[in-house]
Scaffold this active site. Structure first.
Site, PDB file in Angstrom:
ATOM      1  N   SER A  37     -42.285 -72.610 -43.549  1.00  0.00           N
ATOM      2  CA  SER A  37     -42.044 -73.315 -42.640  1.00  0.00           C
ATOM      3  C   SER A  37     -42.559 -73.244 -41.385  1.00  0.00           C
ATOM      4  CB  SER A  37     -40.360 -73.401 -42.612  1.00  0.00           C
ATOM      5  OG  SER A  37     -39.561 -74.267 -41.898  1.00  0.00           O
ATOM      6  N   GLU A  97     -47.534 -78.232 -47.076  1.00  0.00           N
ATOM      7  CA  GLU A  97     -46.339 -78.986 -47.487  1.00  0.00           C
ATOM      8  C   GLU A  97     -45.604 -79.749 -46.340  1.00  0.00           C
ATOM      9  OE1 GLU A  97     -42.860 -77.639 -46.696  1.00  0.00           O
ATOM     10  OE2 GLU A  97     -42.915 -76.010 -45.712  1.00  0.00           O
ATOM     11  N   HIS A 150     -40.558 -76.336 -48.901  1.00  0.00           N
ATOM     12  CA  HIS A 150     -39.132 -76.502 -48.820  1.00  0.00           C
ATOM     13  C   HIS A 150     -38.127 -76.877 -50.216  1.00  0.00           C
ATOM     14  CE1 HIS A 150     -40.180 -76.278 -44.642  1.00  0.00           C
ATOM     15  NE2 HIS A 150     -38.694 -76.158 -44.338  1.00  0.00           N
TER      16      HIS A 150
END
Length: 335
Positions: free
Chosen positions: A110, A239, A306
């Protein structure tokens, strides 16, 4: 040459929050992770920032950077694992003295991925994109998540193999926690466009955050390739946390225009709950466009990001990736 840290069995792990800390009502998550890690034989030094959160950050940029620098330069701390990601890690980059960082693992994803990429690009120190600390609070980890220890324990000039997960988590069910934290219900299927095998030096992270390195002193991919990779091609992995498909496309085009994909062997994309079509424009459309424009393989819906679980991908490592019948194999070489 890439500098590879190594994780010892009895390592002391520093826990700091360079992005978001854990608010008081969720302290039990951090305490649970600390307890489970100590059962594994690790010692944890938990910094002040890990326990605080206000206005989308754990503390001021200077305090976050200072605590990170302490843990990255203290010889008594062997590795650093933030509790989780967040939103505003980019604020601390100006306050980090990259020349003083010691080669030790930082693990996370993240917003943490922005820090990982910046460190590897600036210093040639390998960093690890994988599980967050709070997701290690279960009685045990699923096979995919658990490989983080094997990856970080791999010695220089050795290799490590990881396999795609059997199932992934579609959504969180906080009312019914599992011993392994994740509720793995959906069948994993890795997919490929333009080729089912690819190799190169790994680099990547969360598109939402790493895109903000473009045009800064912390995002000089070409210099990194020349100085640390001997001009070897990069195998990118990304991502998507929150971006609508047009914004994802804009971000990838910006990367292309900035030269990030000039000497690139392929791009891999993690599963994403954000890939909702806009006006019929899908993530698969974006992948097809990239494969055509760049004439490289695109591998997608991999275990990264995620939508857990995720493999541990090492920025700077040489990787060979194979996809067959929906299954993936990732071999990383620490050379």
């Amino acid at each position: 040459m890439i500098k590879y840290p190594i994780l010892k069995n009895d390592a002391t792990i520093g826990v700091t929050a360079p992005s978001s800390g854990v608010p008081a009502e969720l302290h039990h998550l951090l305490e649970g992770a600390k307890e489970q890690m100590e059962k594994k034989g690790y010692s944890l030094e938990v910094g002040e920032t890990a326990w605080t959160q206000s206005k989308s950050k754990s503390a001021s940029a200077k305090k976050r950077a200072a605590e990170l620098m302490h843990m990255m330069t203290n010889n008594e701390i062997d590795a650093v694992i933030p509790p989780w990601g967040g939103e505003l890690l980019v604020e601390i980059l100006d306050y980090i003295d990259f020349d003083q960082l010691k080669p030790k693992w930082i693990l996370g994803y993240s917003d943490t991925s922005l820090l990982l990429m910046a460190i590897t690009l600036k210093t040639g120190i390998a960093t690890a994109h994988g599980t967050n600390l709070v997701d290690l609070r279960g009685e045990y980890s699923d096979k995919t998540t658990a490989k983080w220890e094997d990856v970080l324990s791999t010695s220089k000039r050795e290799s490590i193999v990881q396999y795609s997960s059997e199932k992934y988590q579609k959504e969180w069910d906080f009312e019914n926690p599992t011993p392994q934290i994740f509720d793995l219900t959906e069948t994993t299927e890795w997919k490929a466009i333009g080729g089912k095998s690819v190799s190169g030096r790994l680099l990547g992270g969360c598109v939402d955050t790493v895109r903000h390195l473009i045009g800064t002193p912390f995002g000089e991919v070409k210099s990194f390739q020349k100085e640390y990779l001997n001009e070897e091609p990069i195998l990118w992995y990304f991502e998507n946390c929150d971006l609508a498909t047009p914004d994802l496309r804009r971000s990838l085009v910006q990367m292309k225009l900035a030269g990030w994909f000039d000497h690139c062997s392929g791009i891999m994309f993690g599963r994403s709950a954000a890939n909702t079509p806009v006006d019929g424009y899908t993530a698969e459309d974006i992948y097809e466009e990239l494969a055509e424009e760049l004439q490289i393989p695109i591998i997608y819906d991999i275990d990264c990001g995620h939508v857990p679980p995720q493999v541990t991908l090492v920025n700077g490592a040489f990787a060979e990736v194979e996809v067959n019948d929906g299954k993936g194999v990732v071999t990383q070489y620490f050379n």
